[in-house]
Motif scaffolding. Structure first.
Motif, short mmCIF file in Angstrom:
data_model
loop_
_atom_site.label_atom_id
_atom_site.label_comp_id
_atom_site.label_asym_id
_atom_site.label_seq_id
_atom_site.Cartn_x
_atom_site.Cartn_y
_atom_site.Cartn_z
N TRP A 34 16.92 18.67 -4.89
CA TRP A 34 17.71 19.90 -4.99
C TRP A 34 16.78 21.08 -4.77
O TRP A 34 15.57 20.96 -4.85
N SER A 73 24.09 19.60 -17.18
CA SER A 73 23.06 19.46 -16.15
C SER A 73 21.72 19.95 -16.67
O SER A 73 21.65 20.72 -17.62
N TYR A 75 17.70 20.96 -14.71
CA TYR A 75 17.01 21.06 -13.44
C TYR A 75 15.51 21.12 -13.69
O TYR A 75 15.04 21.89 -14.52
N LYS A 194 17.77 17.85 -9.62
CA LYS A 194 18.80 18.25 -10.57
C LYS A 194 19.49 16.99 -11.10
O LYS A 194 19.89 16.12 -10.33
#
Length: 198
Positions: A34, A73, A75, A194
């Motif tokens: 990502w 999520s 990251y 991610k």
């Protein structure tokens, strides 16, 4: 009598299998390469510029989600990549002024208002990618023949943006954006992976 031969899968085979079956691993969520990116348009006289704070931009300019990672999520990234996109050729004087700005401008990130997670001068990120000399008094050869200049730098460790964690990214400089850089574009990527649990 036929013998069954078991081959140990190689990294290439495993990567190919992952492409065929998706990147989900049980209930562990999706993990994929990502890049969070944000593009700004430079304006003469700017000193401090906020980035990654406008979720209304279209995807050609940014995929930021508004200064925080959405619920479900996280990251993690370990490199920063920048693109400088000039709108036109530069004279030697304009190029020198842009180099002065890049030498002063620092890319800074803060997570949850804590002290800087990292801070790098833009010139450090671009490094050898930038032409160091523009000859002649007319538009410089190097920048007139390149639609963009890019550079990248690994970070000293992994930076993790957890779910609902706020962050701020800005450029600070003691030298104002020069007139020769007006309307040029600066694109910043945070490169990593991610993970989504949704």
């Amino acid at each position: 009598m036929d013998q069954k031969i078991n081959f140990k899968p190689t990294k290439v085979q495993k990567s190919f299998e992952a492409l065929q079956t998706g990147t989900y691993a049980g209930s562990g969520g999706e993990l994929r390469p990502w890049s969070y990116y944000d593009q700004i348009t430079l304006a003469t006289g700017q000193l401090n510029i906020d980035m990654f704070n406008d979720s209304s931009k279209n995807l050609s300019e940014s995929n930021t989600e508004g200064r925080s990672i959405p619920q479900g999520s996280h990251y993690a990234f370990d490199a920063v990549k920048c693109f400088y996109v000039p709108v036109g050729a530069k004279t030697q004087a304009e190029f020198t002024a842009i180099m002065d700005w890049l030498s002063s401008a620092r890319l800074i990130m803060e997570i949850d208002n804590k002290p800087n997670s990292f801070e790098y001068k833009l010139l450090e990120i671009f490094g050898e990618s930038l032409p160091m000399v523009v000859s002649g008094a007319v538009a410089g050869d190097q920048l007139s023949t390149r639609s963009l200049v890019q550079g990248s730098r690994p970070l000293f460790g992994l930076v993790v943006l957890a779910s609902l964690t706020g962050y701020k990214v800005r450029i600070e400089s003691t030298v104002a954006v020069p007139a020769g850089a007006n309307d040029d574009k600066l694109l910043v990527h945070f490169v990593g992976a991610k993970k989504s649990l949704n």
